[in-house]
Design a protein around this motif. Structure first.
Motif, PDB file in Angstrom:
ATOM      1  N   MET A   1       0.844  -1.193   0.000  1.00 43.31           N
ATOM      2  CA  MET A   1       0.000   0.000   0.000  1.00 43.31           C
ATOM      3  C   MET A   1       0.885   1.250   0.000  1.00 43.31           C
ATOM      4  SD  MET A   1      -3.069   0.976   2.631  1.00 43.31           S
ATOM      5  CE  MET A   1      -2.032   0.552   4.034  1.00 43.31           C
ATOM      6  N   LYS A   2       0.833   2.019  -1.073  1.00 42.25           N
ATOM      7  CA  LYS A   2       1.680   3.191  -1.219  1.00 42.25           C
ATOM      8  C   LYS A   2       0.999   4.427  -0.645  1.00 42.25           C
ATOM      9  CE  LYS A   2       5.097   1.205  -3.396  1.00 42.25           C
ATOM     10  NZ  LYS A   2       6.440   1.113  -2.774  1.00 42.25           N
ATOM     11  N   GLY A   3       1.827   5.420  -0.298  1.00 40.68           N
ATOM     12  CA  GLY A   3       1.317   6.686   0.191  1.00 40.68           C
ATOM     13  C   GLY A   3       1.183   6.741   1.701  1.00 40.68           C
ATOM     14  N   ARG A   4       0.661   7.874   2.178  1.00 44.21           N
ATOM     15  CA  ARG A   4       0.506   8.111   3.608  1.00 44.21           C
ATOM     16  C   ARG A   4      -0.956   7.916   4.008  1.00 44.21           C
ATOM     17  NH1 ARG A   4       4.136  11.524   6.300  1.00 44.21           N
ATOM     18  NH2 ARG A   4       2.393  12.571   7.329  1.00 44.21           N
ATOM     19  N   THR A   5      -1.156   7.213   5.116  1.00 45.66           N
ATOM     20  CA  THR A   5      -2.500   6.979   5.632  1.00 45.66           C
ATOM     21  C   THR A   5      -2.510   7.255   7.130  1.00 45.66           C
ATOM     22  OG1 THR A   5      -2.846   5.230   3.989  1.00 45.66           O
ATOM     23  CG2 THR A   5      -4.409   5.345   5.812  1.00 45.66           C
ATOM     24  N   ILE A   6      -3.445   8.090   7.565  1.00 48.71           N
ATOM     25  CA  ILE A   6      -3.635   8.364   8.991  1.00 48.71           C
ATOM     26  C   ILE A   6      -4.867   7.601   9.445  1.00 48.71           C
ATOM     27  CG2 ILE A   6      -4.184  10.128  10.705  1.00 48.71           C
ATOM     28  CD1 ILE A   6      -2.663  12.132   8.942  1.00 48.71           C
ATOM     29  N   LEU A   7      -4.693   6.773  10.481  1.00 48.47           N
ATOM     30  CA  LEU A   7      -5.790   5.944  10.975  1.00 48.47           C
ATOM     31  C   LEU A   7      -6.137   6.358  12.394  1.00 48.47           C
ATOM     32  CD1 LEU A   7      -3.583   3.461   9.528  1.00 48.47           C
ATOM     33  CD2 LEU A   7      -5.957   2.925   9.031  1.00 48.47           C
ATOM     34  N   LEU A   8      -7.406   6.698  12.602  1.00 49.20           N
ATOM     35  CA  LEU A   8      -7.893   7.114  13.917  1.00 49.20           C
ATOM     36  C   LEU A   8      -8.808   6.019  14.436  1.00 49.20           C
ATOM     37  CD1 LEU A   8      -8.753  10.844  13.091  1.00 49.20           C
ATOM     38  CD2 LEU A   8      -6.556   9.866  13.796  1.00 49.20           C
ATOM     39  N   ASP A   9      -8.347   5.298  15.459  1.00 52.97           N
ATOM     40  CA  ASP A   9      -9.084   4.134  15.940  1.00 52.97           C
ATOM     41  C   ASP A   9      -8.829   4.001  17.435  1.00 52.97           C
ATOM     42  OD1 ASP A   9     -10.662   1.886  15.941  1.00 52.97           O
ATOM     43  OD2 ASP A   9      -9.394   0.702  14.612  1.00 52.97           O
ATOM     44  N   HIS A  10      -9.025   2.817  17.978  1.00 49.34           N
ATOM     45  CA  HIS A  10      -8.801   2.533  19.393  1.00 49.34           C
ATOM     46  C   HIS A  10      -8.066   1.207  19.539  1.00 49.34           C
ATOM     47  CE1 HIS A  10     -11.967   5.557  19.654  1.00 49.34           C
ATOM     48  NE2 HIS A  10     -11.651   5.726  20.931  1.00 49.34           N
ATOM     49  N   LEU A  11      -7.260   1.105  20.572  1.00 55.66           N
ATOM     50  CA  LEU A  11      -6.666  -0.163  20.984  1.00 55.66           C
ATOM     51  C   LEU A  11      -7.445  -0.609  22.216  1.00 55.66           C
ATOM     52  CD1 LEU A  11      -2.863   0.661  20.588  1.00 55.66           C
ATOM     53  CD2 LEU A  11      -4.220  -0.859  19.148  1.00 55.66           C
ATOM     54  N   GLY A  12      -8.388  -1.525  22.014  1.00 56.45           N
ATOM     55  CA  GLY A  12      -9.331  -1.838  23.082  1.00 56.45           C
ATOM     56  C   GLY A  12     -10.240  -0.645  23.302  1.00 56.45           C
ATOM     57  N   GLU A  13     -10.203  -0.081  24.527  1.00 59.69           N
ATOM     58  CA  GLU A  13     -10.997   1.106  24.835  1.00 59.69           C
ATOM     59  C   GLU A  13     -10.166   2.379  24.786  1.00 59.69           C
ATOM     60  OE1 GLU A  13     -14.283   1.016  25.333  1.00 59.69           O
ATOM     61  OE2 GLU A  13     -14.186  -1.146  24.924  1.00 59.69           O
ATOM     62  N   VAL A  14      -8.885   2.249  24.400  1.00 60.54           N
ATOM     63  CA  VAL A  14      -7.953   3.375  24.473  1.00 60.54           C
ATOM     64  C   VAL A  14      -7.841   4.065  23.113  1.00 60.54           C
ATOM     65  CG1 VAL A  14      -5.580   4.063  24.970  1.00 60.54           C
ATOM     66  CG2 VAL A  14      -6.658   2.242  26.308  1.00 60.54           C
ATOM     67  N   GLU A  15      -8.010   5.366  23.104  1.00 59.69           N
ATOM     68  CA  GLU A  15      -7.889   6.135  21.865  1.00 59.69           C
ATOM     69  C   GLU A  15      -6.457   6.055  21.335  1.00 59.69           C
ATOM     70  OE1 GLU A  15      -7.857  10.813  20.894  1.00 59.69           O
ATOM     71  OE2 GLU A  15      -9.773  10.098  21.729  1.00 59.69           O
ATOM     72  N   ALA A  16      -6.318   5.892  20.014  1.00 58.92           N
ATOM     73  CA  ALA A  16      -4.988   5.792  19.413  1.00 58.92           C
ATOM     74  C   ALA A  16      -5.039   6.299  17.976  1.00 58.92           C
ATOM     75  CB  ALA A  16      -4.488   4.350  19.443  1.00 58.92           C
ATOM     76  N   ALA A  17      -3.892   6.690  17.467  1.00 60.46           N
ATOM     77  CA  ALA A  17      -3.758   7.134  16.079  1.00 60.46           C
ATOM     78  C   ALA A  17      -2.483   6.541  15.511  1.00 60.46           C
ATOM     79  CB  ALA A  17      -3.715   8.661  16.001  1.00 60.46           C
ATOM     80  N   ALA A  18      -2.533   6.140  14.259  1.00 60.46           N
ATOM     81  CA  ALA A  18      -1.371   5.528  13.613  1.00 60.46           C
ATOM     82  C   ALA A  18      -1.129   6.197  12.264  1.00 60.46           C
ATOM     83  CB  ALA A  18      -1.589   4.027  13.422  1.00 60.46           C
ATOM     84  N   LEU A  19       0.146   6.341  11.921  1.00 60.75           N
ATOM     85  CA  LEU A  19       0.546   6.869  10.620  1.00 60.75           C
ATOM     86  C   LEU A  19       1.271   5.771   9.865  1.00 60.75           C
ATOM     87  CD1 LEU A  19       1.007   9.190   8.579  1.00 60.75           C
ATOM     88  CD2 LEU A  19       3.099   9.745   9.853  1.00 60.75           C
ATOM     89  N   MET A  20       0.704   5.367   8.734  1.00 61.88           N
ATOM     90  CA  MET A  20       1.317   4.365   7.879  1.00 61.88           C
ATOM     91  C   MET A  20       1.889   5.063   6.644  1.00 61.88           C
ATOM     92  SD  MET A  20       0.742   1.380   9.408  1.00 61.88           S
ATOM     93  CE  MET A  20       0.816   0.066   8.183  1.00 61.88           C
ATOM     94  N   VAL A  21       3.122   4.750   6.290  1.00 64.88           N
ATOM     95  CA  VAL A  21       3.756   5.305   5.102  1.00 64.88           C
ATOM     96  C   VAL A  21       4.244   4.154   4.242  1.00 64.88           C
ATOM     97  CG1 VAL A  21       5.614   6.769   4.211  1.00 64.88           C
ATOM     98  CG2 VAL A  21       4.462   7.390   6.344  1.00 64.88           C
ATOM     99  N   ASP A  22       3.672   4.052   3.045  1.00 64.44           N
ATOM    100  CA  ASP A  22       3.996   2.955   2.123  1.00 64.44           C
ATOM    101  C   ASP A  22       3.857   1.588   2.794  1.00 64.44           C
ATOM    102  OD1 ASP A  22       4.514   4.839   0.156  1.00 64.44           O
ATOM    103  OD2 ASP A  22       6.662   4.911   0.578  1.00 64.44           O
ATOM    104  N   GLY A  23       2.815   1.440   3.588  1.00 65.83           N
ATOM    105  CA  GLY A  23       2.529   0.165   4.231  1.00 65.83           C
ATOM    106  C   GLY A  23       3.307  -0.118   5.489  1.00 65.83           C
ATOM    107  N   GLN A  24       4.162   0.816   5.909  1.00 69.70           N
ATOM    108  CA  GLN A  24       4.968   0.617   7.122  1.00 69.70           C
ATOM    109  C   GLN A  24       4.480   1.560   8.216  1.00 69.70           C
ATOM    110  OE1 GLN A  24       9.128   2.105   7.267  1.00 69.70           O
ATOM    111  NE2 GLN A  24       9.688   0.053   7.964  1.00 69.70           N
ATOM    112  N   LEU A  25       4.392   1.056   9.447  1.00 74.48           N
ATOM    113  CA  LEU A  25       3.994   1.890  10.583  1.00 74.48           C
ATOM    114  C   LEU A  25       5.108   2.881  10.880  1.00 74.48           C
ATOM    115  CD1 LEU A  25       1.936   2.482  12.815  1.00 74.48           C
ATOM    116  CD2 LEU A  25       3.098   0.767  14.222  1.00 74.48           C
TER     117      LEU A  25
END
Length: 340
Positions: A1-25
């Protein structure tokens, strides 16, 4: 997966955000029960620690520690801001130099004047931003920094951001309360992602996106202490109570250049490894053997890698045993690492 992706989700009940660049965290923000950096307290001075040149403070979230306390007496009320995460068993680190930071603007009450990010070099853009700032903040008593994200932003969005931050600064600084209190909460992971990950990216907010986009799988790797460096080389990141130890191993490569190659790869990989694991404090690198003449090249590579990292890190230098030391701000909550 190419490009930048910002994911806004949760780890269990805990708020979290992740930035993936070209498929890498590439980056990860996870909320914790601890006070968030950026939180502002009306605190009360408690007792000085003369040997450390600081003072413990009373806050609604427990004891805090403030350095540089000239003129501060026990019992006095003071406005302070959480500057990082506390080490286990220690007081919350705070500073009396308040910053009000958003996506486009930083309001600096104790540093008057208008500044524009040095990364914005185009004179027409700088002139446009100066006009926007003067329209909104000409009468403000506070300093103002326009961030690099302003370069491509709409003037109305920038003006609105400046106005919101100036309003927050005024409300906090005009406080005249007499009890310890939280005056402003620090930003959570989702707001921090909006605030600091400003490069163009796809934004995904669907529940379960961490699973569908590979974040959970990447986290399993990040929780381990091993970091592949390519060519069979590895580095091992192991936090202790005193410091973070990083050991660089060349693997099966026994060539004369193996140590240099592994150490340069370590320099490039280190900021991401520290950032994802939420590690800070004193960092000691036990590098692979290499001639002293190659040390300068390693330092240059490490300095270049850290320039792209937004967490303050000081290059301390070489020890008599040949280790290399850094001091990194504790800006993230540490993940629990597992030895594999």
């Amino acid at each position: 997966m190419k490009g930048r992706t910002i994911l806004l989700d949760h780890l269990g009940e805990v708020e979290a955000a992740a930035l993936m660049v070209d498929g890498q965290l590439e980056d990860l923000l996870v909320d914790t029960p601890a006070p968030r950096p950026g939180t502002i307290y009306r605190a009360q001075a408690d007792r000085p620690v003369k040997g450390q040149g600081g003072m413990f403070l009373k806050t609604p979230d427990g004891s805090a520690f403030l350095r540089q306390i000239k003129g501060l007496a026990p019992g006095q009320m003071i406005l302070v801001q959480v500057s990082g995460y506390a080490e286990p068993g220690k007081a919350i680190p705070v500073t009396a130099k308040l910053l009000f930071k958003s996506r486009y603007a930083i309001v600096t009450p104790e540093a008057p004047g208008l500044n524009i990010s040095r990364s914005i070099r185009d004179e027409d853009t700088r002139d446009r931003l100066l006009e926007v700032a003067h329209e909104v903040a000409a009468e403000a008593p506070h300093g103002l920094i326009l961030r690099s994200s302003c370069a491509e932003a709409d003037a109305e969005e920038i003006a609105e951001d400046i106005a919101v931050m100036l309003g927050l600064a005024d409300r906090v600084l005009e406080d005249d309360g007499t009890e310890v209190e939280v005056l402003a909460e620090g930003d959570g992971p989702h707001v921090l992602a909006w605030r600091d990950w400003v490069a163009a990216a796809e934004v995904v907010t669907a529940e379960g996106s961490f699973d569908t986009h590979g974040v959970l799988d990447a986290l399993e790797t990040v929780r381990g202490i091993e970091v592949p460096l390519g060519g069979g080389a590895m580095m091992y990141v192991e936090p202790t109570r005193a410091l973070v130890a990083v050991d660089v191993n060349t693997g099966r490569d026994t060539s004369l250049a193996a140590g240099v190659k592994a150490n340069l790869a370590c320099a490039r990989a280190l900021p991401r490894a520290m950032r994802l694991r939420g590690l800070g404090g004193q960092i000691t690198l036990d590098l692979a053997p290499m001639p002293k003449k190659d040390r300068r090249g390693f330092e240059s590579a490490l300095r270049a890698a850290l320039r792209a990292d937004d967490i303050e890190t000081a290059l301390v230098g070489w020890t008599p045993l040949g280790h290399y030391e850094l001091q990194r701000k504790r800006a993230r909550a540490p993940l629990v690492l597992e030895e594999r």
